[in-house]
Design an enzyme around this catalytic site. Structure first.
Site, PDB file in Angstrom:
ATOM      1  N   TYR A   1     -59.819  21.375 -22.609  1.00 46.78           N
ATOM      2  CA  TYR A   1     -58.422  21.515 -22.205  1.00 46.78           C
ATOM      3  C   TYR A   1     -58.214  21.195 -20.725  1.00 46.78           C
ATOM      4  O   TYR A   1     -57.151  20.760 -20.319  1.00 46.78           O
ATOM      5  CB  TYR A   1     -57.942  22.940 -22.527  1.00 46.78           C
ATOM      6  CG  TYR A   1     -56.483  23.046 -22.857  1.00 46.78           C
ATOM      7  CD1 TYR A   1     -55.860  22.137 -23.700  1.00 46.78           C
ATOM      8  CD2 TYR A   1     -55.714  24.073 -22.345  1.00 46.78           C
ATOM      9  CE1 TYR A   1     -54.520  22.239 -24.014  1.00 46.78           C
ATOM     10  CE2 TYR A   1     -54.369  24.205 -22.650  1.00 46.78           C
ATOM     11  CZ  TYR A   1     -53.783  23.284 -23.487  1.00 46.78           C
ATOM     12  OH  TYR A   1     -52.443  23.400 -23.803  1.00 46.78           O
TER      13      TYR A   1
ATOM     14  N   LYS B   1     -51.064  25.098 -17.706  1.00 47.72           N
ATOM     15  CA  LYS B   1     -50.491  26.231 -18.427  1.00 47.72           C
ATOM     16  C   LYS B   1     -50.569  27.515 -17.593  1.00 47.72           C
ATOM     17  O   LYS B   1     -49.664  28.350 -17.650  1.00 47.72           O
ATOM     18  CB  LYS B   1     -51.210  26.426 -19.767  1.00 47.72           C
ATOM     19  CG  LYS B   1     -50.949  25.317 -20.775  1.00 47.72           C
ATOM     20  CD  LYS B   1     -49.475  25.194 -21.133  1.00 47.72           C
ATOM     21  CE  LYS B   1     -49.254  24.198 -22.255  1.00 47.72           C
ATOM     22  NZ  LYS B   1     -47.823  24.009 -22.574  1.00 47.72           N
TER      23      LYS B   1
END
Length: 255
Positions: free
Chosen positions: A154, A161
């Protein structure tokens, strides 16, 4: 709970395909009585075609959240369809390929900056662009992916995020006195077009289906949509700066 959004006016961003979380939110919102306005970016003919699959017609506006002119004109363009907004869904995220799939140590700043701009700073940009339209008690909801851990593959999207989560708290602080709530829904992995573009996304799928206490359906966006709509409704009048996990309980358990 039928009609829980009756009379509400919602702006739903980030529509791409019928599998998009934004589509699931827009569809359920209409079924509960809301007027929905959509935004898309890039392949607008595709977005307009997908929008026609909703239960009711919905206008589609083009919005590049990195384009200051489009942001500045957003309120006026929305006003062509409604006189105000009661809720906004931020469903926008992007990271260049170099910033995903194991590229954390090698991604250039230009690509990292793009990821942060589109995926996090745009939450503030969208909030400010729609502020003139937002009614007292309105809600802004962003779609999140749990940023409390460093996930495989990720990489800079995970950092984006985490930035989104911090941005939510600061927006909640500054929008609270205006009577506007700002929250996030941290969703488990759903097989959207965006998810499929992440190299190694299968690792998330295997982990969730094997460990989430409530189980997890990778193709069902309705639980996420229900949480978003609950936060956009009048049922959470005193909740802001919150991250609601809709992930089958995965975030709460260890290995």
């Amino acid at each position: 709970m039928t009609g829980m959004l009756e009379g509400k006016r919602l702006l739903v961003t980030g529509l791409i395909t019928e599998q998009s979380l934004a589509f699931g939110v827009a569809k359920l919102a209409q079924q509960h009585g809301a007027q929905v306005i959509l935004t898309g970016f890039g392949r607008m003919s595709l977005v307009e075609r997908i929008a026609k699959r909703l239960p009711a017609p919905a206008p589609v506006l083009e919005l590049d959240v990195t384009d200051a002119e489009q942001l500045d004109s957003l309120a006026e363009r929305v006003k062509e369809h409604t006189d105000g907004l009661d809720g906004v869904l931020h469903s926008i995220a992007y990271a260049p390929p170099s910033a995903l799939g194991g590229g954390f140590l090698t991604a250039p700043w230009e690509d990292v900056a793009t990821a942060l701009h589109v995926s996090a700073f745009s939450f503030k940009s969208l909030a400010m662009a729609t502020l003139p339209l937002l009614s007292q008690g309105a809600g802004i909801v962003g779609l999140d992916f749990d940023a409390s851990k460093a996930w495989p593959v990720y990489d800079w999207m995970g950092v984006s995020k985490a930035t989104l989560e911090s941005t939510c708290r600061y927006l909640a602080r500054d929008f609270g006195p205006k009577g506007i709530r700002v929250n996030l829904v941290a969703a488990g992995p759903v097989r959207t077009l965006a998810a499929k573009s992440i190299p190694g996304f299968e690792a998330f799928e295997e982990a969730w289906t094997g460990r989430a206490p409530l189980g997890w359906n990778l193709t069902d966006s309705e639980p996420v949509a229900k949480a978003c709509l609950a936060l956009l409704s009048d049922w959470f009048p005193a909740t802001t700066g919150e991250i609601v996990h809709v992930d089958g309980g995965f975030h709460a358990v260890g290995v």
